[in-house]
Design a protein around this motif. Sequence first.
Motif, short mmCIF file in Angstrom:
data_model
loop_
_atom_site.label_atom_id
_atom_site.label_comp_id
_atom_site.label_asym_id
_atom_site.label_seq_id
_atom_site.Cartn_x
_atom_site.Cartn_y
_atom_site.Cartn_z
N LEU A 48 -0.22 -4.33 0.89
CA LEU A 48 -0.63 -4.72 2.23
C LEU A 48 -1.40 -3.65 2.99
CD1 LEU A 48 2.51 -6.72 3.40
CD2 LEU A 48 0.43 -7.55 2.29
N GLU A 49 -1.15 -2.38 2.71
CA GLU A 49 -1.81 -1.31 3.45
C GLU A 49 -2.88 -0.60 2.63
OE1 GLU A 49 1.05 1.27 5.25
OE2 GLU A 49 2.17 -0.37 6.16
N GLU A 50 -2.53 -0.26 1.38
CA GLU A 50 -3.50 0.43 0.53
C GLU A 50 -4.47 -0.55 -0.14
OE1 GLU A 50 -1.23 2.87 -2.16
OE2 GLU A 50 0.17 3.38 -0.55
N GLY A 51 -4.11 -1.81 -0.19
CA GLY A 51 -5.03 -2.83 -0.68
C GLY A 51 -4.95 -3.15 -2.15
N LEU A 52 -3.98 -2.56 -2.89
CA LEU A 52 -3.89 -2.86 -4.31
C LEU A 52 -2.55 -2.40 -4.87
CD1 LEU A 52 -5.85 -4.15 -6.38
CD2 LEU A 52 -6.38 -1.85 -7.16
N GLY A 53 -1.88 -3.29 -5.58
CA GLY A 53 -0.62 -2.92 -6.21
C GLY A 53 -0.23 -3.93 -7.27
#
Length: 375
Positions: A48-53
Amino acid sequence: MSVRQVMAISQQIRANFEARGAVFGDEGRVRYVGQEGDEDQAGVDAVLEEGLGWVARSPRETLTIAGDDAIPWLQGLVTSDLMGLAEEGRGQRTAWVSHTGRFVGEARLLHFPEMLLVDMEPGTLAGGLMSHLRRHIILEKVTLNDRSAETFVLGLYGRGAARVLAQCGSWAHRMAPGSLNMFSGTWGQLAGRGVVVQRVPWSPEEAFELRLDAGDVLEVMKAVEEAVGRPLSMCGEAGFERLRLAAGVPRFGVELHEKVIPLEAGFEDAIAYDKGCYLGQEIIARLDTRGTPAKMLRRVSLEAGEAPEVGADVEALIDGEWVKKGELVSVARDVGGALYRGLVFMKRGAYEVGQTIRVGEVSGELEALQSLPGA
């Protein structure tokens, strides 16, 4: 592939995931990644914050349906209109219902060359769906193949997922990941390995799920992380629940089960009212045209110091008085602060969006489920 090879590959994947901090449950699913009690905070932040997981989704159930009569046969068993899948790469959400109109199963369909790929929650087939399907094959030329054991499912969620997949992969189908509509898919090569990609609604951000052979999982993950330039954090079941409840999407086996009619759970996108007859249609059509559901599933946000208990009573404020009108069926901590996201079943007369409710001493308002594209 021999049983010994399958076990060796599974052990390699497990060792890699455990090195990332994954803790497994008895059923082989990643319960959480990191410390117990933090509910996959690093993985949720990554999405949600870093954009990739990564989101560890296996074990899942994968069924293929093929044969000359597959589409007309299945058309008479599911609530959605399969004519919307005429083009390869198209996908949709659907449901199987009983003669009383209640869930027997729920799935995401994808039109793969010469077959349909069906994604389901673990236990759906053994829980009654496979026998339900086989019972309705009379003379039709239909082949059902349970490919769950040899298929691994891995989620790549976040606003950067489509870009990274396009960068890493060579997609044979004309639709690149970034152009996929909800539930649609593509397929091709990533790190020289065959991968099927489907867009799914399980997160507030973009979400894709990769289907591939278990022996290819680690090489595909390595290629993606090399393209990104860093290791990616991972979510287990705890983080997945936080993401999907934030997105407001119900799940079979949790909110959806044999006591629920699809209309009660916001499944309008998966119901085609003008396609002709299917098993259970009469009940659903009657409910749609002549009445209102006895209960409805709604989202709710609650500011609380700790998670409310699943199964707790939900009261509605009606004419100035609090009246017991529902039940909290799932809950998870939101991405920050003391906010919890949950899904509640509310009875007739108290399920309108905006209705003031409370769980214990914590109040809130009913919200609509995520709106998904129609069948």
